[in-house]
Design an enzyme around this catalytic site. Structure first.
Site, PDB file in Angstrom:
ATOM      1  CD1 TRP A  99      -1.611   2.341   2.043  1.00  0.00           C
ATOM      2  CD2 TRP A  99      -2.933   1.480   0.461  1.00  0.00           C
ATOM      3  NE1 TRP A  99      -2.583   3.265   1.788  1.00  0.00           N
ATOM      4  CE2 TRP A  99      -3.416   2.767   0.824  1.00  0.00           C
ATOM      5  CE3 TRP A  99      -3.608   0.741  -0.504  1.00  0.00           C
ATOM      6  CZ2 TRP A  99      -4.543   3.326   0.228  1.00  0.00           C
ATOM      7  CZ3 TRP A  99      -4.736   1.292  -1.097  1.00  0.00           C
ATOM      8  CH2 TRP A  99      -5.193   2.569  -0.733  1.00  0.00           C
ATOM      9  CG  LEU A 100       2.959   2.332  -2.947  1.00  0.00           C
ATOM     10  CD1 LEU A 100       3.364   2.540  -4.400  1.00  0.00           C
ATOM     11  CD2 LEU A 100       4.193   2.241  -2.056  1.00  0.00           C
ATOM     12  CG  ASP A 200      -1.462   2.463 -20.058  1.00  0.00           C
ATOM     13  OD1 ASP A 200      -1.807   3.468 -20.703  1.00  0.00           O
ATOM     14  OD2 ASP A 200      -2.291   1.696 -19.519  1.00  0.00           O
TER      15      ASP A 200
END
Length: 296
Positions: A99-100, A200
């Protein structure tokens, strides 16, 4: 995420065995799979991407791309989240990532880190453009394969497959044969060194962390002209002047780089047209007409 998949995650043979899931909070931004912030009883927070069992194919490609990008990224300025678990369970497929905290607002490290990643990979002496396996650009196909010519790689591996899919909208790739040949010649006028690119890089796939570092994720990685990443940053916006200043302070823009932005973003317009139809088809037609006039 169904309660069945929660149970799969926590089972004795699951990726989070021995942990207790206290909450699963939906995370917005994705249009293909579901994303969650998992909160565990020991205080850990994990990012989970979930989908049906056949989503494992997309998750495998993504996990490999994240590993490849991290190999060339400097973690002091650019974090590429590393897969913690990739697994196909009874009730679906799951990719677990750290989790960032994405609440940062300074993109200097993001630009700095992206340029260093491109530069470091360019120095590896990779001789070919492309990727070793078929992958995905969003939900669309991104064929693998290798070319020694940059122009040939971009046309054969990126534009032509997308153009072939657009036949249902009345766009005939066969009628673009002369244009594509001219485009190969145009791109091969430069001596391009292959770099490992995100592939992307729109604003939703990059961010700044609370500690000041940048981060990139959800890649469609391949060996290409590094300009393809920078071109896409202009397609939907979201990148600041500090990002561009930091990037070009390390890798200055090549002559006429701004003229190639539309060429490289044609790939993404084609992919969006194939995925979503609508106004993207008209944008593709207009772009093809403009580029054909320029290259004639």
């Amino acid at each position: 995420m169904s309660s069945n998949l929660w149970d799969d995650l926590m089972a004795t043979d699951g990726p989070l065995a021995g942990s207790e899931l206290t909450n699963a909070v939906p995370v917005g931004g994705g249009c293909i799979h579901q994303a969650w912030q998992l909160q565990l009883s020991d205080g850990r927070q994990i990012f989970a991407k979930t989908g049906p069992t056949d989503a494992i194919k997309l998750f495998e490609v993504e996990a490999e791309a994240l590993d490849a990008l991290a190999h060339y990224a400097d973690p002091d300025v650019l974090i590429v989240p590393q897969p913690q678990s990739l697994i196909q369970l009874r009730h679906g497929a799951v990719l677990l990532l750290p989790w960032l905290r994405l609440e940062g607002n300074n993109q200097q490290s993001l630009g700095h880190g992206l340029a260093l990643m491109h530069q470091t990979s360019m120095h590896q002496g990779h001789q070919y453009f492309g990727w070793y396996r078929d992958g995905y650009i969003g939900a669309g196909p991104q064929p693998g394969g290798w070319r020694t010519s940059w122009g040939q790689a971009f046309v054969d591996l990126r534009l032509r497959p997308q153009l072939n899919l657009l036949k249902r909208f009345g766009i005939d790739a066969a009628g673009l044969k002369d244009f594509l040949k001219a485009l190969v010649r145009h791109l091969d006028q430069r001596d391009v060194v292959p770099a490992l690119v995100h592939g992307d890089l729109w604003g939703g796939n990059a961010a700044s962390l609370v500690d000041g570092r940048g981060t990139i994720y959800d890649p469609a990685t391949w060996w290409a002209d590094p300009e393809v990443d920078m071109a896409m940053t202009h397609l939907f916006g979201g990148f600041t002047e500090s990002f561009y200043r930091a990037y070009y302070s390390i890798l200055p823009a090549a002559p006429a780089a701004e003229e190639r932005v539309e060429i490289y973003n044609l790939y993404h317009l084609l992919n969006h047209a194939n995925l979503f139809g609508g106004g993207y088809v008209n944008q593709v037609r207009a772009c093809l007409n403009r580029l054909a006039r320029k290259l004639s």
